[in-house]
Design a protein around this motif. Structure first.
Motif, PDB file in Angstrom:
ATOM      1  N   PHE A  58       0.052 -30.566 -20.092  1.00  0.00           N
ATOM      2  CA  PHE A  58      -0.099 -29.488 -20.587  1.00  0.00           C
ATOM      3  C   PHE A  58       0.112 -28.195 -18.790  1.00  0.00           C
ATOM      4  O   PHE A  58       0.263 -29.757 -18.002  1.00  0.00           O
ATOM      5  CB  PHE A  58      -1.363 -29.629 -20.637  1.00  0.00           C
ATOM      6  N   SER A  59       0.443 -27.268 -19.294  1.00  0.00           N
ATOM      7  CA  SER A  59      -0.075 -26.391 -17.896  1.00  0.00           C
ATOM      8  C   SER A  59      -1.054 -25.002 -18.366  1.00  0.00           C
ATOM      9  O   SER A  59      -0.631 -25.365 -19.149  1.00  0.00           O
ATOM     10  CB  SER A  59       1.613 -26.378 -17.323  1.00  0.00           C
ATOM     11  N   LEU A  60      -1.419 -24.952 -16.752  1.00  0.00           N
ATOM     12  CA  LEU A  60      -1.990 -23.885 -16.957  1.00  0.00           C
ATOM     13  C   LEU A  60      -1.372 -23.039 -15.696  1.00  0.00           C
ATOM     14  O   LEU A  60      -1.261 -23.387 -14.689  1.00  0.00           O
ATOM     15  CB  LEU A  60      -3.358 -24.241 -16.848  1.00  0.00           C
ATOM     16  N   ASN A  61      -1.245 -21.887 -15.834  1.00  0.00           N
ATOM     17  CA  ASN A  61      -1.275 -21.184 -15.121  1.00  0.00           C
ATOM     18  C   ASN A  61      -1.366 -19.760 -14.601  1.00  0.00           C
ATOM     19  O   ASN A  61      -1.635 -18.905 -15.718  1.00  0.00           O
ATOM     20  CB  ASN A  61       0.441 -20.583 -14.358  1.00  0.00           C
ATOM     21  N   ILE A  62      -2.442 -19.181 -14.181  1.00  0.00           N
ATOM     22  CA  ILE A  62      -3.142 -17.619 -13.731  1.00  0.00           C
ATOM     23  C   ILE A  62      -2.363 -16.902 -12.778  1.00  0.00           C
ATOM     24  O   ILE A  62      -2.420 -16.884 -11.784  1.00  0.00           O
ATOM     25  CB  ILE A  62      -4.374 -18.482 -13.625  1.00  0.00           C
ATOM     26  N   GLU A  63      -2.765 -15.609 -13.175  1.00  0.00           N
ATOM     27  CA  GLU A  63      -1.540 -14.783 -12.165  1.00  0.00           C
ATOM     28  C   GLU A  63      -2.197 -13.782 -12.339  1.00  0.00           C
ATOM     29  O   GLU A  63      -2.736 -12.742 -12.895  1.00  0.00           O
ATOM     30  CB  GLU A  63       0.098 -14.031 -12.545  1.00  0.00           C
ATOM     31  N   GLY A  64      -2.568 -13.315 -11.197  1.00  0.00           N
ATOM     32  CA  GLY A  64      -3.347 -11.886  -9.988  1.00  0.00           C
ATOM     33  C   GLY A  64      -4.748 -11.973 -10.669  1.00  0.00           C
ATOM     34  O   GLY A  64      -5.635 -10.892 -11.097  1.00  0.00           O
ATOM     35  N   PHE A  65      -5.401 -12.961 -10.147  1.00  0.00           N
ATOM     36  CA  PHE A  65      -6.865 -13.264 -11.028  1.00  0.00           C
ATOM     37  C   PHE A  65      -7.896 -12.207 -10.024  1.00  0.00           C
ATOM     38  O   PHE A  65      -8.026 -12.647  -9.379  1.00  0.00           O
ATOM     39  CB  PHE A  65      -7.300 -14.949 -11.322  1.00  0.00           C
ATOM     40  N   THR A  66      -8.710 -12.298 -10.662  1.00  0.00           N
ATOM     41  CA  THR A  66      -9.881 -11.629  -9.536  1.00  0.00           C
ATOM     42  C   THR A  66     -11.201 -11.031 -10.373  1.00  0.00           C
ATOM     43  O   THR A  66     -11.264 -11.820 -11.673  1.00  0.00           O
ATOM     44  CB  THR A  66      -9.583 -10.126  -9.227  1.00  0.00           C
ATOM     45  N   LEU A  67     -12.092 -11.845  -9.620  1.00  0.00           N
ATOM     46  CA  LEU A  67     -13.335 -11.655  -9.760  1.00  0.00           C
ATOM     47  C   LEU A  67     -14.816 -10.456  -9.235  1.00  0.00           C
ATOM     48  O   LEU A  67     -15.310 -10.644  -9.539  1.00  0.00           O
ATOM     49  CB  LEU A  67     -13.882 -13.407  -9.669  1.00  0.00           C
ATOM     50  N   HIS A  68     -14.445  -9.482  -8.796  1.00  0.00           N
ATOM     51  CA  HIS A  68     -14.561  -8.760  -8.761  1.00  0.00           C
ATOM     52  C   HIS A  68     -15.573  -8.382  -9.566  1.00  0.00           C
ATOM     53  O   HIS A  68     -16.478  -7.728 -11.221  1.00  0.00           O
ATOM     54  CB  HIS A  68     -14.146  -7.210  -8.562  1.00  0.00           C
ATOM     55  N   GLY A  69     -17.229  -7.564  -8.337  1.00  0.00           N
ATOM     56  CA  GLY A  69     -18.182  -7.313  -9.077  1.00  0.00           C
ATOM     57  C   GLY A  69     -19.346  -8.299  -9.849  1.00  0.00           C
ATOM     58  O   GLY A  69     -20.470  -7.724 -11.772  1.00  0.00           O
ATOM     59  N   SER A  70     -19.029  -9.461 -10.112  1.00  0.00           N
ATOM     60  CA  SER A  70     -19.631 -10.099 -10.885  1.00  0.00           C
ATOM     61  C   SER A  70     -20.730 -11.164 -10.161  1.00  0.00           C
ATOM     62  O   SER A  70     -20.499 -10.522  -8.994  1.00  0.00           O
ATOM     63  CB  SER A  70     -19.176 -11.551 -10.878  1.00  0.00           C
ATOM     64  N   TYR A  71     -21.838 -11.712 -10.494  1.00  0.00           N
ATOM     65  CA  TYR A  71     -23.333 -11.629  -9.709  1.00  0.00           C
ATOM     66  C   TYR A  71     -23.638 -12.742 -10.412  1.00  0.00           C
ATOM     67  O   TYR A  71     -23.795 -12.742 -12.102  1.00  0.00           O
ATOM     68  CB  TYR A  71     -24.053 -10.787  -9.890  1.00  0.00           C
ATOM     69  N   VAL A  72     -24.896 -13.365  -9.848  1.00  0.00           N
ATOM     70  CA  VAL A  72     -25.356 -14.443 -10.871  1.00  0.00           C
ATOM     71  C   VAL A  72     -26.880 -14.302  -9.976  1.00  0.00           C
ATOM     72  O   VAL A  72     -26.843 -14.364  -9.280  1.00  0.00           O
ATOM     73  CB  VAL A  72     -24.916 -15.596 -10.201  1.00  0.00           C
ATOM     74  N   ASN A  73     -28.117 -13.529 -10.997  1.00  0.00           N
ATOM     75  CA  ASN A  73     -29.350 -13.684  -9.762  1.00  0.00           C
ATOM     76  C   ASN A  73     -30.578 -15.523 -10.736  1.00  0.00           C
ATOM     77  O   ASN A  73     -30.452 -15.759 -11.467  1.00  0.00           O
ATOM     78  CB  ASN A  73     -29.933 -12.994 -10.362  1.00  0.00           C
TER      79      ASN A  73
END
Length: 514
Positions: free
Chosen positions: A377-392
């Motif tokens: 099994f393989s997984l590749n993620i290209e150009g990943f961002t998580l801008h603007g996320s938050y945890v309170n």
């Protein structure tokens, strides 16, 4: 294993507002820090497993046999690594756009109860449309193809597709307005409500008749069981006694069959009467058609508040708002602006699992030898961002509470089950956008607790009659979209799930036996 240097900035912020840029502090300045928060970023790093060995053990299959997972070719690098074969350095955040950890209060976060302070971890945030995950993710969904690839260099493709969809919706809006132009939507709704009241009355009659049929059947079944077995007919059919039935149990059963038959006939008549209400004519249209048209118009334009309403809400208004986001993104791209590079990450995994050979038929199978099978099994993620996320996170007498918003985007997500095949034999998703929201400080806080057995519990309280209107108006929805999806070279097109809310959640961890 290869890695480059990792630069971690942890400057303290000197006011309740986030600083425009992070500055080095000397001892005197540090002494004046008031604890407003910290910011940090990850700059110029990569991880490459290369030829190093990595293995995960401790798992078992359903038969208790050990399962070994051998990791290979794992990497975390900058965007453009060509699935780990090149070594661009990764950056997560910048001095001007750091991760932020600090205390926020209800005056800054409207979803929190009054007087509440929370510890917030927020990911790097940009306000320009190309790096605002919501704007760009929405544009990427309508764009479909991955911008910059062959045949996908027109940023207005997304705007054109939205305009086409919007045109179809407004055409339907116009048709409904014309259909009831001489009636008015408030008058239309009054007629629907009147007919629906009659429908409800007849539905209650159907419910009552259904209960009577069920009761009559129960009596019939009991008397059928007590009746003699000689020449016994199927349930629901009467004994043939010619002139008179001398056996009291037979007479009782036959009477029960008559009663059950009569109750069924009454139920059928009630159902017919119910169905007739749907055909009630007003303004030249049946209740079924009028109700469907009104519901469709409300979906398109929001609940009508006048006889000839305009679109103040609904799908059309939302799509018009979406169009503004798409125009911002396409204009920025045409102006030559670019996105902040994301990161590439991926891994391959070989699973060594026991495999038993069986022979013979399904009902008379013979167990053969057990060998070890290797699955990949393989997984590749290209150009990943998580801008603007938050945890309170905050606490009260009930324990730890929280709310979170995850804004995740990736140019590509590739899943494979073959080591040497190409993307033509893999699962490939392009323009993947996840807008995931869980918890609302006032109406539905997410609670974290530990049970007496050491397991963790995550809970979202259910919607109540007291707060359901506020809940559906204020609790943010979640959305998942994929601009283009292909599976083994079969193009499945764009896929989207919109408007998800979790009405109730009660989840706990379970310690699996080893």
């Amino acid at each position: 294993m290869r890695s480059s240097g990792l630069l971690l900035g942890l400057p303290l912020l000197l006011s309740s507002a986030w600083a425009a840029a992070m500055q080095p502090l000397d001892d005197i300045e540090l002494d004046a820090v008031n604890g407003a928060g910290v910011g940090f970023f990850l700059d110029g790093f990569l991880y490459d497993q290369d030829s190093a060995m990595a293995r995960i053990e401790g798992f078992k299959d359903s038969s208790g046999n050990p399962v070994t997972i051998q990791l290979e070719d794992s990497y975390i690098k900058g965007q453009g690594s060509q699935r780990g074969t090149l070594d661009p350095l990764a950056n997560i955040g910048t001095p001007l756009h750091p991760f932020r950890l600090g205390v926020r209060n209800a005056s800054e976060i409207p979803s929190l109860p009054a007087g509440t302070e929370v510890l917030q971890l927020a990911t790097p945030t940009w306000t320009d449309p190309l790096n605002d995950t919501h704007h760009y993710g929405l544009w990427a969904y309508y764009q479909g193809c991955l911008y910059g690839e062959a045949g996908c260099t027109n940023p207005d493709l997304a705007v054109g597709r939205l305009n086409s969809n919007l045109s179809a919706l407004t055409s339907r809006q116009t048709a409904l307005l014309q259909r009831y132009a001489s009636v008015g939507f408030l008058t239309l709704k009054q007629g629907i409500d009147t007919d629906m009241a009659q429908l409800q009355t007849r539905q209650q009659a159907v419910d009552a008749a259904t209960a009577q049929v069920q009761q009559a059947r129960s009596v019939m079944e009991a008397r059928y069981a007590a009746a003699p077995n000689n020449n016994k007919p199927p349930l629901g059919q009467k004994y043939d006694c010619f002139i008179i039935c001398t056996n009291s149990n037979i007479r009782a059963y036959n009477d029960a069959v008559d009663d059950w038959t009569a109750k069924n006939e009454a139920l059928m008549n009630a159902q017919i009467a119910l169905s007739q209400v749907w055909q009630t004519q007003r303004h030249g249209y049946s209740l079924s058609q009028r109700s469907q048209d009104y519901t469709e118009f409300a979906s398109l334009c929001g609940e009508p508040t006048s006889q000839q309403p305009t679109c103040s809400g609904g799908r059309i208004a939302k799509m018009e708002g979406d169009r503004a986001s798409l125009v911002l993104v396409s204009t920025s791209l045409k102006d030559g602006k670019t996105r902040v590079p994301g990161i590439d990450l991926g891994f391959g995994a070989e699973f060594s699992v026991p495999s038993t050979a069986w022979s013979g038929s399904a009902s008379n199978a013979t167990r053969g030898a057990t060998t070890t099978r290797a699955d990949f099994f393989s997984l590749n993620i290209e150009g990943f961002t998580l801008h603007g996320s938050y945890v309170n996170l905050w606490g009260n007498a009930a324990g730890m509470l929280g709310e979170l918003s995850m804004q995740l985007y990736a140019d590509k997500l590739i899943l494979g089950a073959c080591r040497t095949c190409t993307d033509a034999n893999r699962f490939v998703a392009k323009n993947v956008y996840l807008d995931l929201n869980l918890g609302h400080g006032t109406l539905q806080p997410l609670s974290f607790s530990m049970l007496s057995d050491g397991e963790l519990r995550f809970r979202l309280p259910g919607v109540t009659w007291a707060n359901y209107q506020q809940f559906y108006a204020q609790v943010p929805k979640s959305n998942i979209s994929i601009g283009n999806l292909s599976l083994s070279n079969v193009n499945l097109g764009a896929q989207a799930i919109r408007g998800l809310r979790v009405d109730y959640l009660d989840m706990r961890t379970v310690n699996l036996p080893r």
